[in-house]
Design a protein around this motif. Sequence first.
Motif, PDB file in Angstrom:
ATOM      1  N   VAL A 342      63.854 107.264  17.252  1.00 56.45           N
ATOM      2  CA  VAL A 342      64.856 106.383  17.839  1.00 56.45           C
ATOM      3  C   VAL A 342      64.385 105.873  19.203  1.00 56.45           C
ATOM      4  O   VAL A 342      64.552 104.695  19.535  1.00 56.45           O
ATOM      5  CB  VAL A 342      66.204 107.117  17.961  1.00 56.45           C
ATOM      6  N   LEU A 343      63.776 106.732  19.983  1.00 51.96           N
ATOM      7  CA  LEU A 343      63.265 106.324  21.288  1.00 51.96           C
ATOM      8  C   LEU A 343      62.144 105.302  21.147  1.00 51.96           C
ATOM      9  O   LEU A 343      62.095 104.299  21.890  1.00 51.96           O
ATOM     10  CB  LEU A 343      62.780 107.542  22.066  1.00 51.96           C
ATOM     11  N   LEU A 344      61.251 105.515  20.192  1.00 53.47           N
ATOM     12  CA  LEU A 344      60.148 104.577  19.970  1.00 53.47           C
ATOM     13  C   LEU A 344      60.664 103.212  19.527  1.00 53.47           C
ATOM     14  O   LEU A 344      60.149 102.171  19.970  1.00 53.47           O
ATOM     15  CB  LEU A 344      59.184 105.145  18.922  1.00 53.47           C
ATOM     16  N   ILE A 345      61.673 103.191  18.681  1.00 51.09           N
ATOM     17  CA  ILE A 345      62.249 101.918  18.240  1.00 51.09           C
ATOM     18  C   ILE A 345      62.823 101.160  19.435  1.00 51.09           C
ATOM     19  O   ILE A 345      62.636  99.944  19.575  1.00 51.09           O
ATOM     20  CB  ILE A 345      63.342 102.159  17.174  1.00 51.09           C
ATOM     21  N   GLY A 346      63.527 101.880  20.301  1.00 53.13           N
ATOM     22  CA  GLY A 346      64.116 101.239  21.469  1.00 53.13           C
ATOM     23  C   GLY A 346      63.076 100.705  22.436  1.00 53.13           C
ATOM     24  O   GLY A 346      63.224  99.614  22.980  1.00 53.13           O
ATOM     25  N   VAL A 347      62.003 101.461  22.651  1.00 54.95           N
ATOM     26  CA  VAL A 347      60.983 101.065  23.624  1.00 54.95           C
ATOM     27  C   VAL A 347      60.138  99.905  23.115  1.00 54.95           C
ATOM     28  O   VAL A 347      59.823  98.972  23.870  1.00 54.95           O
ATOM     29  CB  VAL A 347      60.081 102.271  23.970  1.00 54.95           C
ATOM     30  N   TYR A 348      59.793  99.908  21.841  1.00 53.04           N
ATOM     31  CA  TYR A 348      58.862  98.915  21.307  1.00 53.04           C
ATOM     32  C   TYR A 348      59.553  97.673  20.748  1.00 53.04           C
ATOM     33  O   TYR A 348      59.011  96.572  20.861  1.00 53.04           O
ATOM     34  CB  TYR A 348      57.994  99.541  20.206  1.00 53.04           C
ATOM     35  N   ASN A 349      60.705  97.801  20.121  1.00 52.08           N
ATOM     36  CA  ASN A 349      61.288  96.680  19.390  1.00 52.08           C
ATOM     37  C   ASN A 349      62.250  95.827  20.205  1.00 52.08           C
ATOM     38  O   ASN A 349      62.240  94.601  20.088  1.00 52.08           O
ATOM     39  CB  ASN A 349      62.010  97.182  18.125  1.00 52.08           C
ATOM     40  N   LEU A 350      63.096  96.448  21.007  1.00 56.28           N
ATOM     41  CA  LEU A 350      64.189  95.696  21.616  1.00 56.28           C
ATOM     42  C   LEU A 350      63.804  94.873  22.848  1.00 56.28           C
ATOM     43  O   LEU A 350      64.309  93.760  22.999  1.00 56.28           O
ATOM     44  CB  LEU A 350      65.342  96.640  21.931  1.00 56.28           C
ATOM     45  N   PRO A 351      62.955  95.342  23.754  1.00 63.05           N
ATOM     46  CA  PRO A 351      62.578  94.481  24.890  1.00 63.05           C
ATOM     47  C   PRO A 351      61.993  93.132  24.481  1.00 63.05           C
ATOM     48  O   PRO A 351      62.384  92.106  25.047  1.00 63.05           O
ATOM     49  CB  PRO A 351      61.577  95.336  25.666  1.00 63.05           C
ATOM     50  N   PRO A 352      61.058  93.069  23.501  1.00 65.74           N
ATOM     51  CA  PRO A 352      60.559  91.736  23.113  1.00 65.74           C
ATOM     52  C   PRO A 352      61.639  90.845  22.510  1.00 65.74           C
ATOM     53  O   PRO A 352      61.594  89.625  22.681  1.00 65.74           O
ATOM     54  CB  PRO A 352      59.459  92.049  22.083  1.00 65.74           C
ATOM     55  N   ILE A 353      62.618  91.438  21.823  1.00 69.39           N
ATOM     56  CA  ILE A 353      63.717  90.631  21.287  1.00 69.39           C
ATOM     57  C   ILE A 353      64.540  90.056  22.432  1.00 69.39           C
ATOM     58  O   ILE A 353      64.914  88.870  22.418  1.00 69.39           O
ATOM     59  CB  ILE A 353      64.602  91.485  20.351  1.00 69.39           C
ATOM     60  N   CYS A 354      64.817  90.866  23.431  1.00 65.93           N
ATOM     61  CA  CYS A 354      65.586  90.420  24.593  1.00 65.93           C
ATOM     62  C   CYS A 354      64.860  89.282  25.318  1.00 65.93           C
ATOM     63  O   CYS A 354      65.460  88.254  25.656  1.00 65.93           O
ATOM     64  CB  CYS A 354      65.821  91.598  25.530  1.00 65.93           C
ATOM     65  N   ILE A 355      63.563  89.445  25.536  1.00 70.91           N
ATOM     66  CA  ILE A 355      62.769  88.407  26.207  1.00 70.91           C
ATOM     67  C   ILE A 355      62.747  87.134  25.377  1.00 70.91           C
ATOM     68  O   ILE A 355      62.881  86.023  25.904  1.00 70.91           O
ATOM     69  CB  ILE A 355      61.335  88.921  26.461  1.00 70.91           C
ATOM     70  N   GLY A 356      62.588  87.273  24.073  1.00 73.11           N
ATOM     71  CA  GLY A 356      62.538  86.104  23.195  1.00 73.11           C
ATOM     72  C   GLY A 356      63.830  85.315  23.197  1.00 73.11           C
ATOM     73  O   GLY A 356      63.811  84.072  23.229  1.00 73.11           O
ATOM     74  N   TYR A 357      64.973  86.003  23.166  1.00 73.73           N
ATOM     75  CA  TYR A 357      66.269  85.320  23.192  1.00 73.73           C
ATOM     76  C   TYR A 357      66.420  84.479  24.463  1.00 73.73           C
ATOM     77  O   TYR A 357      66.817  83.313  24.419  1.00 73.73           O
ATOM     78  CB  TYR A 357      67.408  86.337  23.107  1.00 73.73           C
ATOM     79  N   LEU A 358      66.118  85.084  25.610  1.00 74.70           N
ATOM     80  CA  LEU A 358      66.252  84.363  26.878  1.00 74.70           C
ATOM     81  C   LEU A 358      65.239  83.230  26.977  1.00 74.70           C
ATOM     82  O   LEU A 358      65.556  82.137  27.457  1.00 74.70           O
ATOM     83  CB  LEU A 358      66.070  85.331  28.045  1.00 74.70           C
ATOM     84  N   LEU A 359      64.014  83.483  26.514  1.00 75.40           N
ATOM     85  CA  LEU A 359      62.948  82.487  26.634  1.00 75.40           C
ATOM     86  C   LEU A 359      63.255  81.245  25.811  1.00 75.40           C
ATOM     87  O   LEU A 359      63.137  80.111  26.304  1.00 75.40           O
ATOM     88  CB  LEU A 359      61.619  83.106  26.196  1.00 75.40           C
ATOM     89  N   ILE A 360      63.664  81.416  24.558  1.00 75.54           N
ATOM     90  CA  ILE A 360      63.913  80.249  23.712  1.00 75.54           C
ATOM     91  C   ILE A 360      65.144  79.484  24.194  1.00 75.54           C
ATOM     92  O   ILE A 360      65.185  78.247  24.144  1.00 75.54           O
ATOM     93  CB  ILE A 360      64.063  80.660  22.223  1.00 75.54           C
TER      94      ILE A 360
END
Length: 657
Positions: A342-360
Motif C-alpha cells: 500500500v505504501l509503494l502504491i501511494g509513493v509511486y502511483n499517485l504523485p505523477p497522477i496529481c502532477i499530470g492533472y494540474l499540468l494538463i
Amino acid sequence: MFFPVFYMFLLALTWAYVSKSLSGIYMNTMLTQIERQFDIPTSIVGFINGSFEIGNLLLIIFVSYFGTKLHRPIMIGVGCVIMGLGCFLMSLPHFLMGRYEYETTISPTSNLSSNSFLCMENRSQTLKPTQDPAECIKEMKSLMWIYVLVGNIIRGIGETPIMPLGISYIEDFAKSENSPLYIGILETGKVFGPIVGLLLGSFCASIYVDTGSVNTDDLTITPTDTRWVGAWWIGFLICAGVNILSSIPFFFFPKTLPKEGLQDDVDGTNNDKEEKHREKAKEENRGITKDFLPFMKSLSCNPIYMLLILTSVLQINAFINMFTFLPKYLEQQYGKSTAEVVLLIGVYNLPPICIGYLLIGFIMKKFKITVKKAAYMAFCLSLFEYLLYFLHFMITCDNFPVAGLTASYEGVHHPLYVENKVLADCNRGCSCSTNSWDPVCGDNGLAYMSACLAGCKKSVGTGTNMVFQNCSCIRSSGNSSAVLGLCKKGPECANKLQYFLIMSVIGSFIYSITAIPGYMVLLRCIKPEEKSLGIGLHAFCTRVFAGIPAPIYFGALIDRTCLHWGTLKCGEPGACRMYNINNFRRIYLVLPAALRGSSYLPALFILILMRKFQFPGEIDSSETELAEMKITVKKSECTDVHGSPQVENDGELKTRL
C-alpha cells in the motif's frame, strides 16, 4: 461577491473530493484485511467493494437531474454526512465480534512441553470439533461482513450528489475556458485523498487488528503472513470524522452565483442578473419533471455521448479490476506485506497522477488548447501507454516454493510446477493434518505447510522466534531446521518489483493527462441544460456495467486460481492462503488488456465524429483566420462616402461569424 464565494466553494468541494476519495481508497487497501478477518472468498470481497456503486446507483440519475432544481451545496453537505455515517457503520463489526483467531497449529501459550503441533509417530489424527455443527456455524463471525456491506452502500448513497452537483455548479458559474483548470484542481483533490488514504492504510495494516487487547509477543504470524489482519477499523473511524467535518461549509453557500466574468459590472447589472437567476430557478421548480424524458431522449440520440459511455464502461472495467486487486497481486507476485504494498502504491502511483492533472489543466488554459486538439492528443498518448502496458508480462516472479503445492518434497521447483500431494514418505507416519496452514521455511529454501508436514520433532523459542529442529523432510547440509513463515523471494524478484513500479509511474502520469480532455469532451458534447443529467447518466452506466460487476466477476476468477484454502473451526473453507501465481497473473494482466484494447474502437469513432462537431465557444484555427480576414475586408467596405459605418451590414457579419 463572485470571487470569494466561488473560490471558497471550489476549496470546499476539493476538500469533499479529498474526503470521499480518502475513504474510497482506504476501503480498497483494506480489502485483503476484510477478506482475512471474516474468512470470505475474493468474490464476496468484490461484491462488498461493488456495493458502493450499488448505493450510488440508487440515486445518481435523480440526484443529477432534480438536484439542479434544488439547493445544490446543501445536498452536497448532506451527502458528506451520510458518507461519514456509512464509514462508522463499517467499523462496527470490530466492536461487536470477539478477538480475531487466526488458523494455526501452534497455541500462543505453547511451551517446550507442548509438542502437539510437531511430528509425532503413532498419534491419532487431529481431533474433530466435538461441538454441534449448527452451533459452531452460529458462533462464526464471518456473517459480520454484512455490516461492512451495508455501510459501503450507505457510503455510496452519500457520495452520489458530490460529483454531478459540484461539477454542474462550477460549470454554471465559471468561464468555459477556466473549467479545465477548475476540474484539474478537483481531480488533484481526488488524488491527494488517495495519497492520505494509502498512507493511512499502510499504517493501519502494520498494526495488529486486536492491538491493545492481546500480547503481540505471543503472535506466531508477521505482517507478511497471509493470515495477518491489520487494524482496519481504525481507518474507517478516521474517515467517518473527516467526511462529517467536510460537510459543514456547504450549508452556508448560496443556491446560485453570478456568472464568472460579470463581477466587474455595475451593481445594478449584477442585481438584475441575480434576479433573473432566481426567476429562472422558480420557473424550473414549477416544471421540475417536464424536461426529464426529452432530455433523456436527446442524450440517447447523441452519438458522441453514447460512444463516450461505451468507451468509459470498457476502460473502467479494466481499471477497477486492476486497481481493486493490485495490493493482492503485488503481495502474491512479489511476496510483500499489505503495509509495504500500500505504501509503494501511494509513493509511486499517485504523485505523477496529481502532477499530470494540474499540468494538463494549466496547459489547456495557458495555451487555449481546444477540446478537439486535446482529445486527439489524449487518444495518442493513451494508446502509447497501452502498448507500454504489455511490458508487465515480462516483469514476473515464480510461485513460492511450497512442498506438496508448488514443488516436490525433493525440491523440484519449476515455474509451471503445481502439485497437490501434501503427504510424502518423510511425514507419512506423523499423523499430520493435511488441511492446516501454518507454513515454515526450511533451511534448504523450501517451505512446508506446517512444521508437522516438514517432519520436525523439536522446537525452541516462542512466538515468531520459534525454531523447529530435527525435520525429517528437510534435506540440507545444515541441521535440518525451519522457521515460521514462507521463504522469502530472492533479490531478483525485488528488482522486478522496482521495474513494475517504474512502469506504473509512467502509466499513471500518461493516464492523468489523458483523463481531463476526455472528461471535457463529455461536458462539451451535451447541451448546457442537459449537462447535469448527462453527467449523472454517464455515472449511472459506468456503475451498472463496470463499477458493480467488475470486482465481482474478477474476484470469482481470482478464486479459481487458489491452491490452498484456509480452514475454519467447523471445517468449512475460509479465505485463500495461497494462489497459483501464474494463473493469477494471466487473469490480472490479460483481461484488463483485452478490455482496454476494445475501448479504442469506439474512441476512434468519437474522433471521427468530432471533426464535424462544433463545441460551444470553440472555433478552429482555420475558421478563426477566415473570420479575421472577413472582418478586415468588411470594415473596408462598410464605410459610406461620408465616413459613416454601415451598422446593419456589420451586425449581420457578426451574426454570421
